[in-house]
Design a protein around this motif. Structure first.
Motif, mmCIF file in Angstrom:
data_model
loop_
_atom_site.group_PDB
_atom_site.id
_atom_site.type_symbol
_atom_site.label_atom_id
_atom_site.label_comp_id
_atom_site.label_asym_id
_atom_site.label_seq_id
_atom_site.Cartn_x
_atom_site.Cartn_y
_atom_site.Cartn_z
ATOM 1 N N ASP A 13 35.218 5.774 18.312
ATOM 2 C CA ASP A 13 34.052 4.941 18.580
ATOM 3 C C ASP A 13 33.351 4.478 17.313
ATOM 4 O O ASP A 13 32.752 3.402 17.295
ATOM 5 C CB ASP A 13 33.056 5.690 19.465
ATOM 6 N N ASP A 14 33.394 5.272 16.253
ATOM 7 C CA ASP A 14 32.668 4.959 15.024
ATOM 8 C C ASP A 14 33.535 5.388 13.840
ATOM 9 O O ASP A 14 33.639 6.573 13.532
ATOM 10 C CB ASP A 14 31.331 5.710 15.040
ATOM 11 N N VAL A 15 34.160 4.418 13.180
ATOM 12 C CA VAL A 15 35.081 4.713 12.078
ATOM 13 C C VAL A 15 34.358 5.437 10.942
ATOM 14 O O VAL A 15 34.894 6.394 10.376
ATOM 15 C CB VAL A 15 35.775 3.427 11.577
ATOM 16 N N ALA A 16 33.146 5.028 10.619
ATOM 17 C CA ALA A 16 32.406 5.673 9.532
ATOM 18 C C ALA A 16 32.125 7.141 9.856
ATOM 19 O O ALA A 16 32.241 8.019 8.994
ATOM 20 C CB ALA A 16 31.101 4.926 9.258
ATOM 21 N N ASP A 36 34.750 -0.214 8.838
ATOM 22 C CA ASP A 36 34.468 -0.413 10.263
ATOM 23 C C ASP A 36 35.694 -0.750 11.108
ATOM 24 O O ASP A 36 35.555 -1.078 12.279
ATOM 25 C CB ASP A 36 33.399 -1.504 10.468
ATOM 26 N N GLU A 37 36.883 -0.672 10.518
ATOM 27 C CA GLU A 37 38.101 -0.991 11.270
ATOM 28 C C GLU A 37 39.058 0.192 11.357
ATOM 29 O O GLU A 37 39.469 0.574 12.445
ATOM 30 C CB GLU A 37 38.818 -2.181 10.643
ATOM 31 N N ARG A 54 37.906 1.679 18.188
ATOM 32 C CA ARG A 54 38.354 1.607 19.582
ATOM 33 C C ARG A 54 38.492 0.161 20.079
ATOM 34 O O ARG A 54 39.439 -0.176 20.773
ATOM 35 C CB ARG A 54 37.418 2.394 20.497
ATOM 36 N N ALA A 55 37.554 -0.711 19.740
ATOM 37 C CA ALA A 55 37.611 -2.096 20.226
ATOM 38 C C ALA A 55 38.860 -2.805 19.701
ATOM 39 O O ALA A 55 39.550 -3.507 20.457
ATOM 40 C CB ALA A 55 36.347 -2.858 19.817
#
Length: 137
Positions: A13-16, A36-37, A54-55
């Motif tokens: 959900d959150d790469v960072a 962010d990817e 995820r997106a």
């Protein structure tokens, strides 16, 4: 086709946040990063762990199930029971959800589990006997 896995990709959900857990918390080294990817971490001679937004993951492979525990475990094997406990403590220090403490298993090994920020379960295991020769560096 050779029996081989080159990538294990986790939709996060959150790469960072995942980067903070795996790289800053566990001390693993990022090999590839796109803000962010994706963050890719070399976890074996020819194996990468990919933490993919995820997106973007869903755009390529389709929708993922939400809720509950992902139906897969990842394993980190070590050479001693004491190392199981030490790795579990390191994971807790990095913010992992401690799922189970190190436990003697009926099959003769010693394992415990933690969950990463997206709920993926990691088994930390000491396996006695010839299996250790296969999975330990």
């Amino acid at each position: 086709m050779d029996a081989r896995i080159s990538f294990v990709t986790l939709a996060v959900d959150d790469v960072a946040r995942s980067r903070r857990f795996y790289v800053d918390g566990l001390g693993w080294a990022a090999s590839v990063e796109v803000a962010d990817e994706v963050v890719m971490i070399r976890v074996g001679t020819h194996v990468m762990l990919s933490l993919w937004n995820r997106a973007d993951f869903e755009a390529e492979v389709g929708p993922t199930a939400r809720g509950g525990i992902p139906p897969v475990t990842l394993a980190h094997n070590v050479a001693t029971r004491e190392e199981v406990d030490a790795v579990l403590e390191t994971a807790r220090g990095a913010g992992a959800d401690p799922v189970t403490a190190g436990t003697e298993r009926a099959w003769g090994g010693y394992t415990g589990y933690f969950a990463d920020p997206d709920g993926f379960r990691w088994e930390v295991a000491w396996n006695p006997g010839p299996l250790a020769d296969i999975v330990l560096p």
